[in-house]
Design a protein around this motif. Structure first.
Motif, mmCIF file in Angstrom:
data_model
loop_
_atom_site.group_PDB
_atom_site.id
_atom_site.type_symbol
_atom_site.label_atom_id
_atom_site.label_comp_id
_atom_site.label_asym_id
_atom_site.label_seq_id
_atom_site.Cartn_x
_atom_site.Cartn_y
_atom_site.Cartn_z
ATOM 1 N N UNK A 131 3.515 5.673 -5.839
ATOM 2 C CA UNK A 131 3.391 5.741 -7.292
ATOM 3 C C UNK A 131 2.125 6.452 -7.766
ATOM 4 N N UNK A 132 1.184 6.738 -6.873
ATOM 5 C CA UNK A 132 -0.083 7.366 -7.266
ATOM 6 C C UNK A 132 0.151 8.790 -7.763
ATOM 7 N N UNK A 175 0.826 -1.208 0.000
ATOM 8 C CA UNK A 175 0.000 0.000 0.000
ATOM 9 C C UNK A 175 0.864 1.263 0.000
ATOM 10 N N UNK A 176 1.966 1.233 0.724
ATOM 11 C CA UNK A 176 2.876 2.384 0.713
ATOM 12 C C UNK A 176 3.459 2.566 -0.690
ATOM 13 N N UNK A 177 3.788 1.467 -1.347
ATOM 14 C CA UNK A 177 4.300 1.550 -2.714
ATOM 15 C C UNK A 177 3.242 2.129 -3.658
ATOM 16 N N UNK A 212 -7.735 5.440 -3.076
ATOM 17 C CA UNK A 212 -7.946 3.996 -2.941
ATOM 18 C C UNK A 212 -6.844 3.378 -2.091
ATOM 19 N N UNK A 213 -5.605 3.712 -2.373
ATOM 20 C CA UNK A 213 -4.486 3.158 -1.598
ATOM 21 C C UNK A 213 -4.553 3.609 -0.141
ATOM 22 N N UNK A 214 -4.900 4.868 0.090
ATOM 23 C CA UNK A 214 -4.996 5.372 1.472
ATOM 24 C C UNK A 214 -6.137 4.691 2.228
ATOM 25 N N UNK A 273 -5.190 8.540 7.527
ATOM 26 C CA UNK A 273 -6.072 9.703 7.483
ATOM 27 C C UNK A 273 -5.324 10.940 6.993
ATOM 28 N N UNK A 274 -4.083 11.061 7.405
ATOM 29 C CA UNK A 274 -3.253 12.165 6.926
ATOM 30 C C UNK A 274 -3.071 12.066 5.412
ATOM 31 N N UNK A 275 -2.887 10.859 4.913
ATOM 32 C CA UNK A 275 -2.761 10.652 3.470
ATOM 33 C C UNK A 275 -4.060 11.044 2.764
ATOM 34 N N UNK A 276 -5.185 10.666 3.347
ATOM 35 C CA UNK A 276 -6.475 11.002 2.735
ATOM 36 C C UNK A 276 -6.685 12.509 2.650
ATOM 37 N N UNK A 277 -6.105 13.236 3.587
ATOM 38 C CA UNK A 277 -6.250 14.695 3.616
ATOM 39 C C UNK A 277 -5.198 15.406 2.777
ATOM 40 N N UNK A 278 -4.304 14.648 2.164
ATOM 41 C CA UNK A 278 -3.185 15.225 1.416
ATOM 42 C C UNK A 278 -3.354 15.028 -0.087
ATOM 43 N N UNK A 279 -2.557 15.771 -0.811
ATOM 44 C CA UNK A 279 -2.542 15.644 -2.277
ATOM 45 C C UNK A 279 -1.744 14.407 -2.677
ATOM 46 N N UNK A 280 -2.072 13.813 -3.823
ATOM 47 C CA UNK A 280 -1.311 12.658 -4.307
ATOM 48 C C UNK A 280 0.192 12.955 -4.373
#
Length: 102
Positions: free
Chosen positions: A43-44, A37-39, A52-54, A74-81
């Protein structure tokens, strides 16, 4: 940056019972899924793939009661790709889980 994995380790230990081989297998499976998932996040390049990955990462974390990882998802969901700070934090979490301090 170190993350507390106590609840996660306790969940894995409870699932494995007294079987150290099973504990190792569960830990490896979690680590492999986390790394995937981190990978995918790394790459997203579009919002859809990133989200989706987050969300998958958040689901993985919730399944194993990994509160620190839930917060990072959650931090990833709130951030830009491709947000490098989020990716770096996730990589540090993965490294800390893959190589626990004794």
């Amino acid at each position: 940056m170190a993350y507390e994995n106590g609840a996660l380790d306790a969940t894995l230990a409870a699932a494995a019972g007294d079987d150290p081989a099973l504990l190792l297998e569960l830990r490896d499976a979690f680590t492999h899924s986390l790394a995937n998932q981190v990978d995918l996040l790394r790459r997203a390049r579009c919002d859809g793939n990133w989200n989706v990955a987050a969300m998958r990462l958040k689901g993985l974390a919730a399944s194993f009661h990994a509160e620190g990882l839930i917060g990072l998802a959650e931090e990833a969901l709130d951030s830009a790709p491709g947000e490098p700070v989020v990716i770096r934090k996730l990589e540090q979490f993965l490294d800390g889980f893959s190589h626990p301090v004794d």
